[in-house]
Structure formats: structure tokens, C-alpha cells
Write a protein that holds these residues in place. Sequence first.
Motif, PDB file in Angstrom:
ATOM      1  N   ASP A  39       0.842  -1.183   0.000  1.00  0.00           N
ATOM      2  CA  ASP A  39       0.000   0.000   0.000  1.00  0.00           C
ATOM      3  C   ASP A  39       0.883   1.240   0.000  1.00  0.00           C
ATOM      4  OD1 ASP A  39      -3.148   0.659   1.300  1.00  0.00           O
ATOM      5  OD2 ASP A  39      -1.644   2.212   1.024  1.00  0.00           O
ATOM      6  N   ARG A  59      13.776  -3.528   3.463  1.00  0.00           N
ATOM      7  CA  ARG A  59      12.913  -4.699   3.245  1.00  0.00           C
ATOM      8  C   ARG A  59      13.582  -5.976   3.768  1.00  0.00           C
ATOM      9  NH1 ARG A  59       8.306  -6.324   1.240  1.00  0.00           N
ATOM     10  NH2 ARG A  59       8.131  -8.234  -0.010  1.00  0.00           N
ATOM     11  N   HIS A  60      14.891  -5.999   3.677  1.00  0.00           N
ATOM     12  CA  HIS A  60      15.671  -7.120   4.212  1.00  0.00           C
ATOM     13  C   HIS A  60      16.895  -6.549   4.912  1.00  0.00           C
ATOM     14  CE1 HIS A  60      13.471  -9.976   1.630  1.00  0.00           C
ATOM     15  NE2 HIS A  60      13.589  -9.074   0.686  1.00  0.00           N
ATOM     16  N   TYR A  92       4.786  -4.840  14.872  1.00  0.00           N
ATOM     17  CA  TYR A  92       4.543  -6.236  15.184  1.00  0.00           C
ATOM     18  C   TYR A  92       5.722  -7.070  14.689  1.00  0.00           C
ATOM     19  CZ  TYR A  92      -0.429  -5.680  16.335  1.00  0.00           C
ATOM     20  OH  TYR A  92      -1.620  -5.341  16.927  1.00  0.00           O
ATOM     21  N   GLN A 123       6.414 -11.165  13.374  1.00  0.00           N
ATOM     22  CA  GLN A 123       5.737 -12.374  12.937  1.00  0.00           C
ATOM     23  C   GLN A 123       6.695 -13.540  13.011  1.00  0.00           C
ATOM     24  OE1 GLN A 123       4.282 -12.474   8.878  1.00  0.00           O
ATOM     25  NE2 GLN A 123       3.107 -14.319   9.228  1.00  0.00           N
ATOM     26  N   PHE A 172       6.555  -6.073  11.002  1.00  0.00           N
ATOM     27  CA  PHE A 172       5.543  -5.323  10.275  1.00  0.00           C
ATOM     28  C   PHE A 172       5.201  -4.040  11.021  1.00  0.00           C
ATOM     29  CE2 PHE A 172       4.173  -7.824   6.735  1.00  0.00           C
ATOM     30  CZ  PHE A 172       4.470  -9.129   7.075  1.00  0.00           C
ATOM     31  N   PHE A 176      -1.125  -2.386   6.567  1.00  0.00           N
ATOM     32  CA  PHE A 176       0.208  -2.875   6.892  1.00  0.00           C
ATOM     33  C   PHE A 176       1.238  -2.411   5.874  1.00  0.00           C
ATOM     34  CE2 PHE A 176      -0.119  -5.915  10.354  1.00  0.00           C
ATOM     35  CZ  PHE A 176      -1.468  -6.189  10.407  1.00  0.00           C
ATOM     36  N   GLY A 177       2.471  -2.247   6.369  1.00  0.00           N
ATOM     37  CA  GLY A 177       3.593  -2.124   5.463  1.00  0.00           C
ATOM     38  C   GLY A 177       3.952  -3.487   4.897  1.00  0.00           C
ATOM     39  N   SER A 178       4.938  -3.505   4.037  1.00  0.00           N
ATOM     40  CA  SER A 178       5.296  -4.742   3.340  1.00  0.00           C
ATOM     41  C   SER A 178       6.229  -5.626   4.145  1.00  0.00           C
ATOM     42  CB  SER A 178       5.919  -4.412   1.983  1.00  0.00           C
ATOM     43  OG  SER A 178       7.016  -3.536   2.163  1.00  0.00           O
ATOM     44  N   GLY A 179       6.640  -5.186   5.325  1.00  0.00           N
ATOM     45  CA  GLY A 179       7.434  -6.029   6.204  1.00  0.00           C
ATOM     46  C   GLY A 179       8.930  -5.911   5.990  1.00  0.00           C
ATOM     47  N   THR A 180       9.679  -6.176   7.058  1.00  0.00           N
ATOM     48  CA  THR A 180      11.143  -6.228   7.012  1.00  0.00           C
ATOM     49  C   THR A 180      11.572  -7.579   7.539  1.00  0.00           C
ATOM     50  OG1 THR A 180      11.433  -3.846   7.364  1.00  0.00           O
ATOM     51  CG2 THR A 180      13.291  -5.289   7.932  1.00  0.00           C
ATOM     52  N   ARG A 181      12.321  -8.313   6.724  1.00  0.00           N
ATOM     53  CA  ARG A 181      12.881  -9.588   7.203  1.00  0.00           C
ATOM     54  C   ARG A 181      14.246  -9.294   7.795  1.00  0.00           C
ATOM     55  NH1 ARG A 181      11.852 -14.785   6.737  1.00  0.00           N
ATOM     56  NH2 ARG A 181      10.225 -14.455   5.166  1.00  0.00           N
ATOM     57  N   TYR A 210      -7.410 -11.490   7.958  1.00  0.00           N
ATOM     58  CA  TYR A 210      -6.364 -10.997   7.075  1.00  0.00           C
ATOM     59  C   TYR A 210      -5.795 -12.161   6.275  1.00  0.00           C
ATOM     60  CZ  TYR A 210      -6.131  -6.385   9.238  1.00  0.00           C
ATOM     61  OH  TYR A 210      -6.419  -5.118   9.670  1.00  0.00           O
ATOM     62  N   SER A 233       3.749 -13.267  -1.081  1.00  0.00           N
ATOM     63  CA  SER A 233       4.405 -11.959  -1.183  1.00  0.00           C
ATOM     64  C   SER A 233       4.654 -11.327   0.178  1.00  0.00           C
ATOM     65  CB  SER A 233       3.550 -11.011  -2.026  1.00  0.00           C
ATOM     66  OG  SER A 233       2.338 -10.717  -1.345  1.00  0.00           O
ATOM     67  N   ARG A 234       4.038 -11.852   1.215  1.00  0.00           N
ATOM     68  CA  ARG A 234       4.199 -11.388   2.592  1.00  0.00           C
ATOM     69  C   ARG A 234       3.274 -10.213   2.934  1.00  0.00           C
ATOM     70  NH1 ARG A 234      10.243 -10.350   3.801  1.00  0.00           N
ATOM     71  NH2 ARG A 234       9.815  -8.138   3.538  1.00  0.00           N
ATOM     72  N   GLN A 235       2.646  -9.621   1.968  1.00  0.00           N
ATOM     73  CA  GLN A 235       1.771  -8.488   2.243  1.00  0.00           C
ATOM     74  C   GLN A 235       0.548  -8.938   3.046  1.00  0.00           C
ATOM     75  OE1 GLN A 235       2.414  -5.189   1.316  1.00  0.00           O
ATOM     76  NE2 GLN A 235       0.699  -4.792   2.689  1.00  0.00           N
ATOM     77  N   MET A 236       0.171  -8.173   4.044  1.00  0.00           N
ATOM     78  CA  MET A 236      -1.022  -8.446   4.845  1.00  0.00           C
ATOM     79  C   MET A 236      -2.200  -7.695   4.232  1.00  0.00           C
ATOM     80  SD  MET A 236      -0.298 -10.453   7.433  1.00  0.00           S
ATOM     81  CE  MET A 236      -1.464 -10.120   8.751  1.00  0.00           C
TER      82      MET A 236
END
Lengths: 111, 115
Positions: free
Chosen positions: A1, A9-10, A35, A37, A90, A102-107, B37, B42-45
Amino acid sequence: DAGITQSPRHKVTETGTPVTLRCHQTENHRYMYWYRQDPGHGLRLIHYSYGVKDTDKGEVSDGYSVSRSKTEDFLLTLESATSSQTSVYFCAISDRGEGYTFGSGTRLTVV
Amino acid sequence: AQTVTQSQPEMSVQEAETVTLSCTYDTSENNYYLFWYKQPPSRQMILVIRQEAYKQQNATENRFSVNFQKAAKSFSLKISDSQLGDTAMYFCAFGGNQGAQKLVFGQGTRLTINP
């Protein structure tokens, strides 16, 4: 989004080093959240913010700190990274009742 | 404290079938929100559907619908005419109605749609 971005991102880091993850929003939402995960645990709340300089702890806050100096930015810091903090992180934003974006997450991998 | 339980770690169905994912929760609150959810590879929520506890009518979004049983504290998700693109992890989440909406998530159900 497009309304919320996370960086990086990583990331791979060494045990004992400080790490900062950034969350940036363009929606002007009051609430922001971090958060993590992990398999078998779903998503667990680390810290959240309800306004500029207003933050509080979540379920798994030990070893983490946050800061929010502007409405649009929410930073998560691992002061001294440990292997147990290897996870996907996240960021999320919300207006009350509408659920999260949500954001696209960071591994993050701590070696 | 609220808890959310998803008792099905994995499920697998054939394309076009209907599948129901289970979720139960525990709370002492009367007004709250429940969410499903979706997290594809792709990991997107992605928010699938949202239910307000004070509304008795079950929420629906196209092929997705819920069976909300407030007294039983149950909130299941039904996916009709399943498609390959529905393959994902699905998380049930509980959100309060006061202040910051700190969502509590279940452990997730990994759903695979087979061709």
C-alpha cells in the motif's frame, strides 16, 4: 500500500549491533504499530504509538525501543540485536475501527 | 487479556470448492471488532473482511463471508468458489473499541487451493 512504507525490506546484522527499522506513512493516521511475525505465533505487538512522542509497550517489548518525533514516522530500534530477534517485522497504521493498513514487512536476520 | 485461537494450522481444498476456516476468541468486552487478514507468499497483509460485534448481520465481501456467533465467541471465514489465488496464510484478529486498536492475532491457518 502506497500510504505506508517500511525500510529496509531485508537486513542481515550481527549479534550485538544496533538496528533501526523505519516506518513512514502518508495517511496522517494517529495510531502506528510495530509487530513481529514468527511461525506458530501469528503477529505479536511490540510497541505502538497514539501520537507524536506518545508510545506504549506491547506484548513482546523487551529488547526493543521506539520513537515517534513526527506523525508520519515511527522507528523501531533493537539496541543490541540477538538471534531471538530474527523475525519478520511489520509496521501498521490505523484509524479506530477500520482495521490496519500494513507495510510490506522487514525480514531481519541476526547472525 | 484477549486471546485468539485458530485450531487448523493447515487446510487444503480443490479449486472451486467451499472452505471454512475456524476462529475462536476470548474477551470480556462487549463492543469490539473482528478481522480476517490474508497473507500470500508476497508477505503483504491484506484485509479480507471486518465484523463489528454490535452488528448481528454477518459481513460478506464477494466470495468471502463470516459466521459470527457472539455468544459462542466464534468467528469463522467461509470462502466460496475457491480460486488458486486464495492460497495464503489467513489470520483471524480481535480488536478492541477503546483508544489504540491493538490487534490480537491468531496463529494462522495455511490454506492451499489445489488445481
